[in-house]
Design an enzyme around this catalytic site. Structure first.
Site, PDB file in Angstrom:
ATOM      1  N   TYR A  56       0.827  -1.218   0.000  1.00  0.00           N
ATOM      2  CA  TYR A  56       0.000   0.000   0.000  1.00  0.00           C
ATOM      3  C   TYR A  56       0.858   1.264   0.000  1.00  0.00           C
ATOM      4  CZ  TYR A  56      -4.093  -2.872   0.241  1.00  0.00           C
ATOM      5  OH  TYR A  56      -5.064  -3.782  -0.098  1.00  0.00           O
ATOM      6  N   ASP A  94      -8.096   5.686  -4.514  1.00  0.00           N
ATOM      7  CA  ASP A  94      -7.301   6.864  -4.899  1.00  0.00           C
ATOM      8  C   ASP A  94      -8.079   8.138  -4.568  1.00  0.00           C
ATOM      9  OD1 ASP A  94      -8.919   7.824  -7.207  1.00  0.00           O
ATOM     10  OD2 ASP A  94      -8.297   5.968  -8.180  1.00  0.00           O
ATOM     11  N   HIS A 109     -14.657   1.579  -0.077  1.00  0.00           N
ATOM     12  CA  HIS A 109     -13.559   0.643   0.195  1.00  0.00           C
ATOM     13  C   HIS A 109     -12.364   1.319   0.878  1.00  0.00           C
ATOM     14  CE1 HIS A 109     -15.082  -2.335  -3.145  1.00  0.00           C
ATOM     15  NE2 HIS A 109     -15.784  -2.387  -2.034  1.00  0.00           N
ATOM     16  N   GLY A 176     -16.993   2.209 -15.023  1.00  0.00           N
ATOM     17  CA  GLY A 176     -15.676   1.591 -14.898  1.00  0.00           C
ATOM     18  C   GLY A 176     -15.549   0.560 -13.795  1.00  0.00           C
ATOM     19  N   ASN A 203     -18.967   1.740 -19.407  1.00  0.00           N
ATOM     20  CA  ASN A 203     -17.813   0.867 -19.138  1.00  0.00           C
ATOM     21  C   ASN A 203     -17.124   0.516 -20.454  1.00  0.00           C
ATOM     22  OD1 ASN A 203     -16.500  -0.397 -16.869  1.00  0.00           O
ATOM     23  ND2 ASN A 203     -17.023  -2.383 -17.751  1.00  0.00           N
ATOM     24  N   LEU A 204     -15.859   0.182 -20.344  1.00  0.00           N
ATOM     25  CA  LEU A 204     -15.098  -0.153 -21.555  1.00  0.00           C
ATOM     26  C   LEU A 204     -15.741  -1.318 -22.307  1.00  0.00           C
ATOM     27  CD1 LEU A 204     -12.576   0.745 -23.055  1.00  0.00           C
ATOM     28  CD2 LEU A 204     -11.263  -0.916 -21.741  1.00  0.00           C
ATOM     29  N   ALA A 221     -13.906   5.726 -20.446  1.00  0.00           N
ATOM     30  CA  ALA A 221     -14.586   6.673 -19.554  1.00  0.00           C
ATOM     31  C   ALA A 221     -14.270   8.118 -19.926  1.00  0.00           C
ATOM     32  CB  ALA A 221     -14.159   6.395 -18.102  1.00  0.00           C
TER      33      ALA A 221
END
Ligand code: OAD
Length: 235
Positions: A56, A94, A109, A176, A203-204, A221
């Site tokens: 991490y 992030d 999360h 995504g 989404n891709l 995206a």
């Protein structure tokens, strides 16, 4: 697009991919070279805290080398200009939504840039490495800090608030995310059960739960999200 009053946006690793942060589910089944059980479980941390902290620490350090992309920026613009409620529920750890200017962001999360003290249960902003010798800024105990990340087998954060937002929204957009990890993967079914919101996947490629969405758009995206935001703001 119809006029909406309350929008919930769920984001996953795909929204940060074009900023240079790798997604989770590569074809080799590894996560940045590690098996998930070796780095993202409480058992892994108990067994080898140094490995888990280092993993991490590297991901936290990598944040300094990336920037928000047009998809993050478009969502910040939407929040700024939209006259209804907008909540971003992100599975990402992030800080790219915040750095793009979004304010109403819920990190279900956890967050890379926070440390959690197992001694006093306090949380602290943390920019640099967490070491086995790091001291908690609240209780001053040494060696009790872990990344404030929800690991496998742990309960995601703020589920009651998320459920309230999902039940009240009239537009649910998933961006995504592969739809592999619950409870986030189940949000679209929950929204459909509440029965009042349009559901849209950006989404891709089709996610695990694609067929549950009323509308799906597939592509990067950085292209799909700005176009979607312009549609909503254009009425
Ligand atoms: P995944 O890596 O499982 O899925 C990322 C999704 O984004 C895939 O469906 C890709 O097709 C899509 N994608 C990739 N590049 C994209 C782009 N440029 N534009 C749009 N979509 C793109 O990531 P998540 O679904 O976020 O949990 O994973 C969910 C959770 O699993 C994570 O939060 C993490 C992980 O284990 C924890 O750490 C607890």
């Amino acid at each position: 697009m119809a006029k909406y009053r309350s929008i919930v946006v769920l984001t996953g690793a795909g929204i940060s991919a074009e900023s240079g942060i790798p997604t989770f589910r590569g074809s080799d089944g590894l996560w940045e070279g590690h098996r998930v059980e070796d780095v993202a479980t409480p058992e892994a941390f108990a067994r080898d805290p140094e490995l888990v902290l280092q993993f991490y620490n590297m991901r936290r350090a990598a944040l300094k080398t990336v920037e928000p992309n047009p998809a993050h920026q478009a969502l910040a613009k939407l929040e700024d200009a939209f006259d209804g409620d907008l909540l971003i529920v992100t599975q990402n750890v992030d800080d790219l939504h915040e750095r793009a200017g979004s304010k109403n962001v819920l990190h279900m999360h956890g967050e890379l840039k926070k440390a959690w003290c197992l001694g006093c249960d306090g949380r602290a902003l943390w920019e640099d490495d967490i070491l086995e010798t790091s001291r908690c800024p609240h209780c001053a105990r040494e060696g009790r800090l872990r990344p404030d990340i929800v690991w496998f087998g742990e309960m995601p954060y703020q589920m009651e608030r998320i459920d309230a937002a999902l039940s009240a929204c009239d537009l649910f957009v998933s961006i995504g995310t592969s739809g592999n990890v619950y409870p986030a993967a189940g949000f679209v079914a929950l929204v459909r059960h509440y029965g009042r919101a349009h559901t849209l996947e950006l989404n891709l490629d089709p996610s695990e739960g694609s067929r549950l969405f009323a509308e799906t758009r597939h592509g990067p995206a950085s292209k799909l999200v700005p176009a979607f935001v312009d549609e909503v703001l254009g009425g």
